[in-house]
Design an enzyme around this catalytic site. Structure first.
Site, PDB file in Angstrom:
ATOM      1  N   LYS A  78     113.029   4.753 109.212  1.00 30.02           N
ATOM      2  CA  LYS A  78     113.516   3.574 109.930  1.00 30.02           C
ATOM      3  C   LYS A  78     112.437   2.488 109.988  1.00 30.02           C
ATOM      4  O   LYS A  78     112.716   1.294 109.837  1.00 30.02           O
ATOM      5  CB  LYS A  78     113.966   3.987 111.331  1.00 30.02           C
ATOM      6  CG  LYS A  78     115.173   4.933 111.302  1.00 30.02           C
ATOM      7  CD  LYS A  78     115.407   5.640 112.625  1.00 30.02           C
ATOM      8  CE  LYS A  78     116.629   6.563 112.560  1.00 30.02           C
ATOM      9  NZ  LYS A  78     116.744   7.470 113.712  1.00 30.02           N
ATOM     10  N   VAL A  86     119.159   2.156 111.717  1.00 24.15           N
ATOM     11  CA  VAL A  86     117.975   2.034 112.580  1.00 24.15           C
ATOM     12  C   VAL A  86     118.433   1.825 114.022  1.00 24.15           C
ATOM     13  O   VAL A  86     119.131   0.856 114.324  1.00 24.15           O
ATOM     14  CB  VAL A  86     117.088   0.843 112.145  1.00 24.15           C
ATOM     15  CG1 VAL A  86     115.860   0.732 113.052  1.00 24.15           C
ATOM     16  CG2 VAL A  86     116.669   0.986 110.693  1.00 24.15           C
ATOM     17  N   ASP A 103     112.062  10.909 109.962  1.00 19.13           N
ATOM     18  CA  ASP A 103     113.222  10.054 110.261  1.00 19.13           C
ATOM     19  C   ASP A 103     112.753   8.719 110.852  1.00 19.13           C
ATOM     20  O   ASP A 103     113.235   7.646 110.454  1.00 19.13           O
ATOM     21  CB  ASP A 103     114.159  10.793 111.232  1.00 19.13           C
ATOM     22  CG  ASP A 103     115.342   9.944 111.657  1.00 19.13           C
ATOM     23  OD1 ASP A 103     116.203   9.680 110.817  1.00 19.13           O
ATOM     24  OD2 ASP A 103     115.377   9.538 112.840  1.00 19.13           O
ATOM     25  N   ILE A 160     122.151   0.286 118.524  1.00 18.15           N
ATOM     26  CA  ILE A 160     121.451  -0.936 118.962  1.00 18.15           C
ATOM     27  C   ILE A 160     121.489  -1.965 117.828  1.00 18.15           C
ATOM     28  O   ILE A 160     121.028  -1.669 116.730  1.00 18.15           O
ATOM     29  CB  ILE A 160     119.966  -0.650 119.286  1.00 18.15           C
ATOM     30  CG1 ILE A 160     119.811   0.566 120.200  1.00 18.15           C
ATOM     31  CG2 ILE A 160     119.294  -1.869 119.880  1.00 18.15           C
ATOM     32  CD1 ILE A 160     118.365   1.025 120.358  1.00 18.15           C
ATOM     33  N   GLY A 195     120.595   3.523 115.739  1.00 24.73           N
ATOM     34  CA  GLY A 195     122.000   3.877 115.999  1.00 24.73           C
ATOM     35  C   GLY A 195     122.831   2.677 116.408  1.00 24.73           C
ATOM     36  O   GLY A 195     123.058   1.755 115.624  1.00 24.73           O
ATOM     37  N   GLU A 227     118.841  15.570 112.914  1.00 25.95           N
ATOM     38  CA  GLU A 227     119.238  15.487 111.513  1.00 25.95           C
ATOM     39  C   GLU A 227     119.634  16.879 111.031  1.00 25.95           C
ATOM     40  O   GLU A 227     119.246  17.886 111.642  1.00 25.95           O
ATOM     41  CB  GLU A 227     118.063  14.986 110.670  1.00 25.95           C
ATOM     42  CG  GLU A 227     117.644  13.564 110.955  1.00 25.95           C
ATOM     43  CD  GLU A 227     118.748  12.576 110.693  1.00 25.95           C
ATOM     44  OE1 GLU A 227     119.158  12.419 109.544  1.00 25.95           O
ATOM     45  OE2 GLU A 227     119.217  11.954 111.659  1.00 25.95           O
TER      46      GLU A 227
HETATM   47  N1  HSE Z   1     118.368  12.262 114.092  1.00 24.19           N
HETATM   48  C1  HSE Z   1     118.291  10.922 114.552  1.00 24.19           C
HETATM   49  C2  HSE Z   1     117.654  10.921 115.919  1.00 24.19           C
HETATM   50  C3  HSE Z   1     119.624  10.244 114.713  1.00 24.19           C
HETATM   51  O1  HSE Z   1     117.379  11.983 116.472  1.00 24.19           O
HETATM   52  O2  HSE Z   1     117.418   9.839 116.418  1.00 24.19           O
HETATM   53  C4  HSE Z   1     120.080   9.413 113.613  1.00 24.19           C
HETATM   54  O3  HSE Z   1     119.138   8.544 113.090  1.00 24.19           O
END
Ligand code: HSE
Length: 441
Positions: free
Chosen positions: A208, A135, A204, A139, A137, A193
Site C-alpha cells: 500500500k 489502500v 501488505d 477510506i 479499504g 490476507e
Molecule cells: N489484510 C488487510 C488488513 C486488509 O489486515 O488490513 C486488506 O488490505
C-alpha cells in the site's frame, strides 16, 4: 445506449469483497442511480466456485466460471478484478485493458508488483484503472491524494495501513495475550490476507505504501526496495516500556520527501509514537493515514481498512466515477497515480542507514556487574547518545534479563554497528530488538 440502460459492469471473483460489491450494487441501486442520473448494472459475475450460496439475489445476473467471456462481453464496460493474487489477476487485468474495458481492483499486491506495466497499458489504450479499495479499504484516501490535495507538494505520508496488525498490537497491549492467539482471532474476524504472513511481516502495508509514495511524489512504483519489518517478536514488555515513556507501538508505513530531486524516505516497521498523537489512538482493525502538504498542512483520514462492505464501498465509488466518465466520454480524467504515467520519475529511495531517529533498544543480557557498561560503551563508541536505561527485572544465578535503552537521535548505520558489537558480547544472550521512535506526528 439509452439512459435507462445505464453502464454495465462485470465482476471477476465472487469471494468476500465480491459479495460485498454485489450487495452494495443491489442494495444501494436507487441511491447510486439518483446520484449518477443513470443506473449501474451488474450484468455478469465469474468465479470458479459457482456452487456456494453468497446470500445475494442473482436474478437477471449471469453467473458462471467464464472470466474470458465476461471480459469480452460488450455489455460489460467496467471489469471489477477481485480475484486477488498476482498471475491470474494480472492476466485478466491486462486482457480487460486490451479489450478496451475500464478496470476497478482492490488488489494492492498486484499493483505494487505490476502497477507500472498495468497503468502504462491502460494509458496507451485510453482506459481507466481505479483502485481506491487497495489502500485503506473504505477510506477514500487515494481520491483525496489524487484530487483534493493535488495542488500541494506532499511532504509526508504516515499511515496505519494494515488492520490485522493494528488489531494484534492493540489486543496484545490491552490483554497481554500472546501474539499467535490474537493473530488467530484476527484471521477468524476476516481481516487477514489469505496468507497472514503478508500482514504480519509488513508486506501488505508495504504494498500500500508503494502506491501512496508513487502518488505522493510522482515516482514509479518500487515496492521491492521499501525496507519492511513486521510485528513478530514484539513482547508485552515492549508495550509496557513504551507506555511508561508516553508511547504506543504501531506498525507505521512512512514516506517522506526530503525536497525536490532528493531521495525519498519510505519504510514500514513497528514504531513508538507519542500516545497523545492521533495515529496512536487508532485502535483495533481501523486504518488511518496522515498526509502533510506544503499548502494544506496536516490532514488525517480514518476508517475501516478491511472487511466486506467497507471495501465494497470504495470499489463501488470507483465504478460510479468511471461510469460518469463513460457517460461524458472523458476517460482518464485523472491519471491513476495522479501524474501522467510517462512523467513518473525513477525512485531514488534513501538508504535506511542514513535515517536519523531516536530508538528503543531491548537488549537481553546476563545480569552481571559490568554488562551494562559494555552495552553503553558500544553505543558510545558509535556516537549513539543514551536518554534512559531501564532494567525492569533481576536475573538470579546467571539468568538473562531485558535491558531497555531509549537513545537520542542517531544515524541508523551507527546504531546498527553498535548492535553488532553488543550482540557479539558473551553476556548478551539474544539478538537485540530495535524499534524506531517517531516523535513528530
Ligand atoms: N489484510 C488487510 C488488513 C486488509 O489486515 O488490513 C486488506 O488490505
Amino acid at each position: 445506449m439509452s439512459s435507462a440502460e445505464g453502464v454495465g459492469v462485470g465482476l471477476l471473483g465472487f469471494g468476500t469483497i465480491g459479495t460485498g460489491v454485489a450487495k452494495v450494487l443491489l442494495r444501494n441501486a436507487a441511491i447510486i442511480e439518483e446520484r449518477l442520473g443513470f443506473p449501474l448494472r451488474l450484468v455478469r459475475i465469474a468465479d470458479l466456485d459457482t456452487e456456494t450460496d453468497r446470500g445475494v439475489d442473482l436474478d437477471g445476473i449471469r453467473f458462471d466460471d467464464d472470466a474470458e467471456g465476461l471480459i469480452a462481453d460488450p455489455e460489460v464496460r467496467i471489469v471489477i478484478e477481485l480475484i486477488g493474487g498476482y498471475d491470474v489477476a494480472r492476466r485478466f487485468t491486462l486482457q480487460s485493458i486490451e479489450a478496451g474495458k475500464h478496470v476497478v481492483t482492490a488488489n494492492k499486491a498486484l499493483l505494487a508488483l505490476h502497477g507500472n506495466e498495468i497503468f502504462s497499458a491502460a494509458e496507451a489504450r485510453g482506459v481507466d484503472v481505479a483502485f481506491e479499495a487497495a489502500v485503506g479499504g473504505g477510506i477514500p484516501v487515494l481520491r483525496a491524494l489524487r484530487e483534493g490535495l493535488s495542488a500541494n507538494h506532499i511532504q509526508a505520508v504516515e499511515g496505519i495501513l494494515n488492520g490485522t496488525t493494528n488489531y494484534v498490537l492493540t489486543q496484545m497491549e490491552e490483554s497481554g495475550e500472546d501474539f499467535e492467539v490474537v493473530l488467530k482471532r484476527a484471521q477468524e474476524l476476516g481481516y487477514a490476507e489469505a496468507d497472514p504472513t503478508f500482514d504480519v511481516e509488513g508486506v501488505d502495508a508495504a504494498h500500500k505504501l508503494a502506491l501512496l509514495a508513487a502518488m505522493s511524489f510522482g515516482v514509479r512504483i518500487d515496492f521491492k526496495r521499501i525496507p519492511t519489518e513486521g510485528i513478530r517478536g514484539l513482547e508485552p514488555l515492549d508495550f509496557q516500556a513504551a507506555a511508561d515513556f508516553g508511547y504506543r507501538i504501531k506498525l507505521l508505513a512512512i514516506a517522506k520527501s526530503k525536497g525536490e530531486g532528493r531521495p525519498i524516505e519510505a519504510r514500514v516497521h513497528p514504531t513508538l509514537i507519542p500516545s497523545t498523537s492521533m495515529l496512536a489512538n487508532v485502535d483495533g482493525a481501523m486504518n488511518a493515514v496522515a498526509i502533510r502538504g506544503d499548502a494544506v498542512g496536516p490532514t488525517l483520514y480514518y476508517g475501516a481498512g478491511a472487511g466486506e462492505l467497507p471495501t465494497a464501498s470504495a470499489v463501488v465509488g470507483d465504478l460510479m466515477e468511471i461510469a460518469r466518465e463513460i457517460r461524458r466520454d472523458a476517460a482518464q480524467r485523472v491519471s491513476p497515480l495522479s501524474y501522467p504515467h510517462g512523467e513518473l520519475k525513477d525512485n531514488p529511495l534513501a538508504p535506511l542507514g542514513e535515517l536519523t531517529t531516536r530508538c528503543y533498544l531491548r537488549f537481553t543480557a546476563v545480569d552481571r556487574p559490568g554488562v551494562l557498561s559494555h552495552i553503553t560503551g558500544a553505543l558510545g563508541e558509535e556516537g549513539v547518545g543514551i536518554q534512559s536505561v531501564l532494567q525492569p527485572g533481576r536475573g538470579e544465578a546467571g539468568e538473562s534479563v531485558p535491558v531497555l535503552v531509549f537513545t537520542h537521535p542517531a544515524q541508523e548505520s551507527a546504531v546498527r554497528r553498535a548492535l553488532e558489537t553488543v550482540d557479539g558480547l558473551p553476556d548478551v544472550t539474544a539478538p537485540t530488538r530495535l524499534i524506531r521512535i517517531e516523535d513528530e506526528l
